[in-house]
Design an enzyme around this catalytic site. Structure first.
Site: not given
Ligand SMILES: [Zn+2]
Length: 278
Positions: A2-3
């Site tokens: 996840p960013e």
């Protein structure tokens, strides 16, 4: 992994669903997920009975403020998920931490690969606990930079654009996927030098960074083939269908029909259009 857009999507939903709700009970089955605490009981005692008062994101970290003044920090790692669930739903084997709220559903931390973590700390100790936060660069959503300032920062670094975008000390929250998409949007190759851009290219890069991340949040983030990223409701994101280059090797560029290319450097793949990006 996840960013910024995925973490921000989860934050906004937690804010809507759980703020002002009190945590009645905390169950921890995976000690590794609360590894910063000496004992599981220490973690539990600092959360149980507390109310969630606000949410914040710094880079890829989620900060949930409690009415005790403490902060519950969540880092999703490679595969972590924060899922809203009814207490009646069976608890899967990767649900390592389960928060049960008063008069509200549960918030479950699910993490098959266990690189993610949760911990509670006083706000003033946060940067000591997570040195990465003490040196975090600007936030592309929260902080607005002038072109001049951004240009100065690029000039000062003298490095290749892709590793620079992924450097959390330069800008917070961007990883491999969004770095590739941002560079496509800016029409710049991953291996261009940061101190060798025209003023127009600098503006395109800044604009693409902000716009790409905002678009990705609007479309609730990206889930890749492994579908490990899920939002608070267990749904996959929608932005992966709009990627221009990431994981599109051999497919035609949406803008010019050239074939998207993949290169590897430092064990990391970069995807780009050899025609649109110079
Ligand atoms: Zn192209």
């Amino acid at each position: 992994m996840p960013e910024l857009p995925e973490v921000e999507t989860i934050r906004r939903d937690i804010d809507k669903e759980f703020v002002n709700k009190r945590i009645r009970k905390v169950d921890v089955t995976g000690g590794r997920s609360v590894r910063r605490h000496q004992t599981i009981a220490d973690f539990v005692s600092r959360i149980e009975g507390r109310k969630l008062v606000s949410t914040r994101r710094r880079g890829k970290y989620l900060l949930l403020r409690l009415d005790s003044g403490d902060v519950l920090v969540v880092h999703l790692g490679m595969s972590g998920q924060m899922l809203r669930a009814s207490p009646k739903e069976p608890i899967g084997k990767h649900a390592h931490v389960v928060l049960t709220f008063v008069g509200a559903p549960q918030l479950r931390f699910v993490d098959p690969r266990t690189f993610g973590e949760l911990f509670v700390t006083a706000p003033e100790k946060l940067e000591e606990e997570v040195p990465e936060l003490a040196h975090l660069g600007f936030d592309p959503l929260d902080d607005q930079l002038t072109w001049t300032r951004f240009a100065e920062m690029l000039m000062a670094r003298r490095t290749k654009l892709k590793p620079l975008l992924m450097d959390q000390k330069f800008v917070a929250g961007i990883g491999n996927l969004y770095a590739d998409e941002i560079l496509f949007g800016a029409g710049l190759r991953h291996d261009r030098n940061s101190d060798n851009l025209t003023p127009q290219e600098i503006r395109r890069l800044y604009r693409s960074m902000v716009e790409t991340l905002q678009e990705a949040i609007k479309h609730r983030g990206s889930s890749l083939a492994d579908e490990q990223y899920r939002d608070l409701f267990g749904d996959v994101g929608e932005y992966q269908g709009l990627h221009n280059v990431y994981a599109r090797e051999g497919e035609p560029c949406r803008r010019c029909r050239s074939t998207i290319v993949r290169t590897r450097a430092n064990q990391r793949s970069s995807y780009f259009c050899p025609h649109c990006q110079i």
